[in-house]
Each structure stands twice: as structure tokens, then as C-alpha cells.
Design a protein around this motif. Structure first.
Motif, PDB file in Angstrom:
ATOM      1  N   GLY A  91       0.809  -1.206   0.000  1.00 12.33           N
ATOM      2  CA  GLY A  91       0.000   0.000   0.000  1.00 12.33           C
ATOM      3  C   GLY A  91       0.846   1.262   0.000  1.00 12.33           C
ATOM      4  N   VAL A  92       1.934   1.232   0.764  1.00 14.40           N
ATOM      5  CA  VAL A  92       2.834   2.390   0.811  1.00 14.40           C
ATOM      6  C   VAL A  92       3.427   2.649  -0.569  1.00 14.40           C
ATOM      7  CG1 VAL A  92       4.978   3.299   1.792  1.00 14.40           C
ATOM      8  CG2 VAL A  92       3.364   2.046   3.252  1.00 14.40           C
ATOM      9  N   ARG A  93       3.866   1.581  -1.229  1.00 12.57           N
ATOM     10  CA  ARG A  93       4.443   1.743  -2.571  1.00 12.57           C
ATOM     11  C   ARG A  93       3.403   2.251  -3.565  1.00 12.57           C
ATOM     12  NH1 ARG A  93       7.132  -2.993  -0.956  1.00 12.57           N
ATOM     13  NH2 ARG A  93       5.569  -4.330  -1.947  1.00 12.57           N
ATOM     14  N   ASN A  94       2.196   1.719  -3.481  1.00 11.62           N
ATOM     15  CA  ASN A  94       1.149   2.167  -4.402  1.00 11.62           C
ATOM     16  C   ASN A  94       0.801   3.633  -4.180  1.00 11.62           C
ATOM     17  OD1 ASN A  94       0.843  -0.347  -5.699  1.00 11.62           O
ATOM     18  ND2 ASN A  94      -0.543  -1.078  -4.107  1.00 11.62           N
ATOM     19  N   HIS A  95       0.758   4.046  -2.925  1.00 14.41           N
ATOM     20  CA  HIS A  95       0.465   5.445  -2.626  1.00 14.41           C
ATOM     21  C   HIS A  95       1.594   6.357  -3.111  1.00 14.41           C
ATOM     22  CE1 HIS A  95      -2.726   4.738   0.769  1.00 14.41           C
ATOM     23  NE2 HIS A  95      -3.051   4.187  -0.389  1.00 14.41           N
ATOM     24  N   GLN A  96       2.832   5.885  -2.979  1.00 16.59           N
ATOM     25  CA  GLN A  96       3.959   6.679  -3.466  1.00 16.59           C
ATOM     26  C   GLN A  96       3.883   6.835  -4.982  1.00 16.59           C
ATOM     27  OE1 GLN A  96       6.274   8.280  -1.555  1.00 16.59           O
ATOM     28  NE2 GLN A  96       6.865   9.226  -3.505  1.00 16.59           N
ATOM     29  N   MET A  97       3.535   5.748  -5.669  1.00 19.84           N
ATOM     30  CA  MET A  97       3.362   5.813  -7.119  1.00 19.84           C
ATOM     31  C   MET A  97       2.239   6.771  -7.491  1.00 19.84           C
ATOM     32  SD  MET A  97       3.748   1.763  -8.083  1.00 19.84           S
ATOM     33  CE  MET A  97       3.093   2.049  -9.737  1.00 19.84           C
ATOM     34  N   ALA A  98       1.183   6.783  -6.684  1.00 24.41           N
ATOM     35  CA  ALA A  98       0.061   7.681  -6.948  1.00 24.41           C
ATOM     36  C   ALA A  98       0.487   9.138  -6.820  1.00 24.41           C
ATOM     37  CB  ALA A  98      -1.090   7.378  -5.989  1.00 24.41           C
ATOM     38  N   MET A  99       1.267   9.447  -5.796  1.00 23.49           N
ATOM     39  CA  MET A  99       1.714  10.827  -5.611  1.00 23.49           C
ATOM     40  C   MET A  99       2.640  11.261  -6.740  1.00 23.49           C
ATOM     41  SD  MET A  99       2.191  11.306  -1.474  1.00 23.49           S
ATOM     42  CE  MET A  99       3.099   9.777  -1.181  1.00 23.49           C
ATOM     43  N   GLU A 100       3.502  10.353  -7.180  1.00 27.81           N
ATOM     44  CA  GLU A 100       4.397  10.675  -8.292  1.00 27.81           C
ATOM     45  C   GLU A 100       3.606  10.909  -9.577  1.00 27.81           C
ATOM     46  OE1 GLU A 100       7.061   7.383  -8.384  1.00 27.81           O
ATOM     47  OE2 GLU A 100       8.116   7.968  -6.532  1.00 27.81           O
ATOM     48  N   ALA A 101       2.591  10.079  -9.809  1.00 30.31           N
ATOM     49  CA  ALA A 101       1.764  10.235 -11.006  1.00 30.31           C
ATOM     50  C   ALA A 101       0.970  11.532 -10.957  1.00 30.31           C
ATOM     51  CB  ALA A 101       0.820   9.043 -11.142  1.00 30.31           C
ATOM     52  N   LEU A 102       0.471  11.871  -9.772  1.00 29.43           N
ATOM     53  CA  LEU A 102      -0.301  13.101  -9.634  1.00 29.43           C
ATOM     54  C   LEU A 102       0.584  14.320  -9.863  1.00 29.43           C
ATOM     55  CD1 LEU A 102      -3.112  14.217  -8.983  1.00 29.43           C
ATOM     56  CD2 LEU A 102      -2.452  14.267  -6.570  1.00 29.43           C
ATOM     57  N   ALA A 103       1.824  14.244  -9.399  1.00 28.34           N
ATOM     58  CA  ALA A 103       2.753  15.352  -9.616  1.00 28.34           C
ATOM     59  C   ALA A 103       2.989  15.585 -11.102  1.00 28.34           C
ATOM     60  CB  ALA A 103       4.075  15.075  -8.909  1.00 28.34           C
ATOM     61  N   GLU A 104       2.948  14.504 -11.881  1.00 23.67           N
ATOM     62  CA  GLU A 104       3.131  14.600 -13.333  1.00 23.67           C
ATOM     63  C   GLU A 104       1.805  14.807 -14.065  1.00 23.67           C
ATOM     64  OE1 GLU A 104       6.025  14.642 -14.886  1.00 23.67           O
ATOM     65  OE2 GLU A 104       7.127  14.415 -12.991  1.00 23.67           O
ATOM     66  N   ARG A 105       0.726  14.785 -13.314  1.00 24.82           N
ATOM     67  CA  ARG A 105      -0.625  14.861 -13.892  1.00 24.82           C
ATOM     68  C   ARG A 105      -0.828  13.788 -14.957  1.00 24.82           C
ATOM     69  NH1 ARG A 105      -2.066  21.377 -14.224  1.00 24.82           N
ATOM     70  NH2 ARG A 105      -1.600  21.812 -12.018  1.00 24.82           N
ATOM     71  N   ASP A 106      -0.326  12.611 -14.636  1.00 18.69           N
ATOM     72  CA  ASP A 106      -0.397  11.462 -15.540  1.00 18.69           C
ATOM     73  C   ASP A 106      -1.601  10.611 -15.137  1.00 18.69           C
ATOM     74  OD1 ASP A 106      -0.086   9.044 -16.895  1.00 18.69           O
ATOM     75  OD2 ASP A 106       2.100   9.090 -16.763  1.00 18.69           O
ATOM     76  N   GLY A 107      -2.711  10.773 -15.847  1.00 23.15           N
ATOM     77  CA  GLY A 107      -3.943  10.088 -15.492  1.00 23.15           C
ATOM     78  C   GLY A 107      -3.837   8.576 -15.559  1.00 23.15           C
ATOM     79  N   ALA A 108      -3.179   8.057 -16.592  1.00 23.24           N
ATOM     80  CA  ALA A 108      -3.061   6.606 -16.745  1.00 23.24           C
ATOM     81  C   ALA A 108      -2.246   6.003 -15.603  1.00 23.24           C
ATOM     82  CB  ALA A 108      -2.424   6.273 -18.090  1.00 23.24           C
ATOM     83  N   ALA A 109      -1.151   6.666 -15.239  1.00 19.55           N
ATOM     84  CA  ALA A 109      -0.303   6.155 -14.160  1.00 19.55           C
ATOM     85  C   ALA A 109      -1.004   6.264 -12.810  1.00 19.55           C
ATOM     86  CB  ALA A 109       1.020   6.922 -14.128  1.00 19.55           C
ATOM     87  N   LEU A 110      -1.752   7.343 -12.623  1.00 19.92           N
ATOM     88  CA  LEU A 110      -2.482   7.514 -11.363  1.00 19.92           C
ATOM     89  C   LEU A 110      -3.556   6.439 -11.234  1.00 19.92           C
ATOM     90  CD1 LEU A 110      -2.822   9.239  -8.831  1.00 19.92           C
ATOM     91  CD2 LEU A 110      -4.393  10.706 -10.113  1.00 19.92           C
ATOM     92  N   ARG A 111      -4.245   6.185 -12.327  1.00 21.20           N
ATOM     93  CA  ARG A 111      -5.262   5.137 -12.321  1.00 21.20           C
ATOM     94  C   ARG A 111      -4.633   3.782 -12.014  1.00 21.20           C
ATOM     95  NH1 ARG A 111     -10.337   4.712 -16.240  1.00 21.20           N
ATOM     96  NH2 ARG A 111     -11.234   2.789 -15.406  1.00 21.20           N
ATOM     97  N   ALA A 112      -3.499   3.492 -12.635  1.00 24.42           N
ATOM     98  CA  ALA A 112      -2.823   2.207 -12.417  1.00 24.42           C
ATOM     99  C   ALA A 112      -2.411   2.036 -10.961  1.00 24.42           C
ATOM    100  CB  ALA A 112      -1.605   2.103 -13.331  1.00 24.42           C
ATOM    101  N   ALA A 113      -1.961   3.122 -10.321  1.00 21.56           N
ATOM    102  CA  ALA A 113      -1.526   3.041  -8.924  1.00 21.56           C
ATOM    103  C   ALA A 113      -2.682   2.647  -8.012  1.00 21.56           C
ATOM    104  CB  ALA A 113      -0.935   4.380  -8.484  1.00 21.56           C
ATOM    105  N   PHE A 114      -3.843   3.250  -8.229  1.00 26.47           N
ATOM    106  CA  PHE A 114      -4.990   2.929  -7.381  1.00 26.47           C
ATOM    107  C   PHE A 114      -5.562   1.551  -7.714  1.00 26.47           C
ATOM    108  CE2 PHE A 114      -4.922   7.451  -6.419  1.00 26.47           C
ATOM    109  CZ  PHE A 114      -5.217   7.438  -5.070  1.00 26.47           C
ATOM    110  N   GLU A 115      -5.567   1.194  -8.985  1.00 29.08           N
ATOM    111  CA  GLU A 115      -6.038  -0.146  -9.350  1.00 29.08           C
ATOM    112  C   GLU A 115      -5.137  -1.217  -8.743  1.00 29.08           C
ATOM    113  OE1 GLU A 115      -6.278  -0.169 -13.592  1.00 29.08           O
ATOM    114  OE2 GLU A 115      -8.243   0.821 -13.636  1.00 29.08           O
ATOM    115  N   ASN A 116      -3.826  -0.983  -8.762  1.00 34.41           N
ATOM    116  CA  ASN A 116      -2.895  -1.940  -8.153  1.00 34.41           C
ATOM    117  C   ASN A 116      -3.129  -2.044  -6.653  1.00 34.41           C
ATOM    118  OD1 ASN A 116      -1.629  -2.551 -10.572  1.00 34.41           O
ATOM    119  ND2 ASN A 116       0.003  -1.039 -10.294  1.00 34.41           N
ATOM    120  N   ASP A 117      -3.415  -0.915  -6.023  1.00 37.49           N
ATOM    121  CA  ASP A 117      -3.659  -0.906  -4.583  1.00 37.49           C
ATOM    122  C   ASP A 117      -4.881  -1.760  -4.245  1.00 37.49           C
ATOM    123  OD1 ASP A 117      -2.708   0.125  -2.083  1.00 37.49           O
ATOM    124  OD2 ASP A 117      -4.486   1.394  -1.990  1.00 37.49           O
ATOM    125  N   ILE A 118      -5.922  -1.621  -5.041  1.00 37.09           N
ATOM    126  CA  ILE A 118      -7.142  -2.399  -4.816  1.00 37.09           C
ATOM    127  C   ILE A 118      -6.882  -3.886  -5.051  1.00 37.09           C
ATOM    128  CG2 ILE A 118      -9.510  -2.791  -5.608  1.00 37.09           C
ATOM    129  CD1 ILE A 118      -9.551   0.222  -6.382  1.00 37.09           C
TER     130      ILE A 118
END
Length: 227
Positions: free
Chosen positions: A184-211
Motif C-alpha cells: 500500500g505504501v508503494r502504491n500510494h507513493q506511485m500515486a503521488m508521483e503520477a499526480l505530480a506529473e498529472r499522468d492520469g493513466a499512471a495515477l489510475r494504475a496506482a490505485f487499481e494496483n492498490d485495490i
């Protein structure tokens, strides 16, 4: 926690206090405060929230109508135990809806949002280090919905919240394995990195992986409970 009557509405009376009791119980279910199989009565809920029996009963009735609680007797309700099929269905829907919400949130990423998420994640990590899984779950919901609400799609967020109302009590079954693996920590870190880049596909992947990572552990717990 006793409800703050000032926060419940004008004088904390009638429907306002009933609404406050409902929202407090709903939030506790979503954040995993009540475990699957947990039993409660109107009297116990009233004492716990510091309200009379009427708002406590109203809150319980609303939550049973939403499937978050089920009657186990004339005066007792329990938090339902989800089986494998229920978990699979809820997870499938969560991946679609939460993936959509996170992707739609990406264009609104800002330094303020990244900073806020970093602070929330810091509280999650601190709770995991201390073995305080209740606190970790409490802030985990805060992290996810901070992102989802950024999308500005309140109906979508409401649908996601209804799913968490059903699955939230089971999330405690993620631990201690989820804390040890830190997926979960890794997925959240990936989500923050994706959000910083405003990368929708990467942000979606981070949350889908977390689930999905959570689902694997919840499925194992459901199988063990059945044996």
C-alpha cells in the motif's frame, strides 16, 4: 467518540442528530472501525455516541437498508461477513469506479495536493510502524478520497463511498501482512508521483494496483474463515 451536538445541527435535535449519528456510524464502517461480525444494539450505539435511542435507531435502520448492517435478532444487528463472491464483485466495481475517479483527478494535481497527500501518507506509515492498524485504516480512507474528490464528480464519489461502506469493515483483515509487505505504501507513493506529473493513466494504475493487492489478501482471509 461522543457526538458533538453543536455539529449535529440546530440544538442537536430531531433529524439533525439522527443524521449526525448516521454519518458517524457510516464513517466508522467505511474506515474499518467496526469489524465483520461485530454485534450492536440500539442501546449500545446510543451509549457509544452519547445520543438517545431514537437517533441511534434511525442510524441503524438507514445502514441496514443500505446493506452495511444486517439484523441478527429483534434487537441486534451485525456487520456482515463478506464471502469470496461478494469481495470479488465489490473489487471488480471498485477497480472501475476508483480507477475512473483517480484518472479524472489527475489534471487537478497541484503542489498543495501533493503536500497534503504526503502528510496523510506520513501518518499512515507512522501508524504501520507502530502496529496501529486502526489508525492506518482511518488515514487510508482519507488518502484515497482526497484524490477522488479532486475530480469534482460528487455522484461518482458517492458511488465509491457506498462500496467502501460494504468493504470497509473487512479491510482490517489486510493486516499484519499488508503492513509487512508495504504494498500500500508503494502504491500510494506511485500515486503521488503520477499526480505530480498529472499522468492520469499512471495515477489510475496506482490505485487499481492498490485495490488488487488488497483483494488478494482479503480473498485469502475469506477462504480461511470459511474453513
Amino acid at each position: 467518540m461522543v457526538l458533538d451536538l453543536k455539529m449535529a445541527g440546530a440544538g442537536g435535535q430531531g433529524a439533525s442528530l439522527g443524521e449526525a449519528a448516521y454519518r458517524e456510524m457510516k464513517e466508522r464502517l467505511i474506515r474499518g472501525k467496526y469489524r465483520p461480525g461485530y454485534k450492536m444494539t440500539v442501546r449500545a450505539v446510543a451509549e457509544e455516541l452519547g445520543v438517545s435511542s431514537t437517533p441511534a435507531r434511525d442510524a441503524i435502520n438507514r445502514l441496514t437498508s443500505e446493506g452495511a448492517l444486517v439484523y441478527a435478532g429483534p434487537k441486534t444487528v451485525i456487520v456482515p461477513v463478506l464471502g469470496e463472491l461478494d469481495l470479488k464483485e465489490l473489487t471488480t466495481i471498485r477497480i472501475v469506479l476508483e480507477g475512473l475517479a483517480s484518472e479524472k483527478a489527475a489534471p487537478f494535481g497541484s503542489e498543495q495536493h501533493i503536500e497534503a497527500l504526503g502528510q496523510i501518507q506520513g501518518r499512515i506509515s507512522g501508524a504501520l510502524d507502530a502496529g496501529n492498524y486502526d489508525e492506518a485504516l482511518w488515514h487510508n480512507k482519507e488518502f484515497h478520497f482526497h484524490v477522488y474528490e479532486m475530480a469534482g464528480l460528487p455522484h461518482l464519489v458517492a458511488m465509491i463511498e457506498s462500496l467502501w461502506l460494504r468493504v470497509g469493515p473487512s479491510l482490517y483483515n489486510l493486516y499484519p501482512e499488508f503492513a509487512q509487505e508495504r504494498n500500500g505504501v508503494r502504491n500510494h507513493q506511485m500515486a503521488m508521483e503520477a499526480l505530480a506529473e498529472r499522468d492520469g493513466a499512471a495515477l489510475r494504475a496506482a490505485f487499481e494496483n492498490d485495490i488488487r493487492d488488497g483483494y488478494r489478501l482479503l480473498r485469502l482471509a475469506a477462504r480461511s474463515a470459511r474453513m
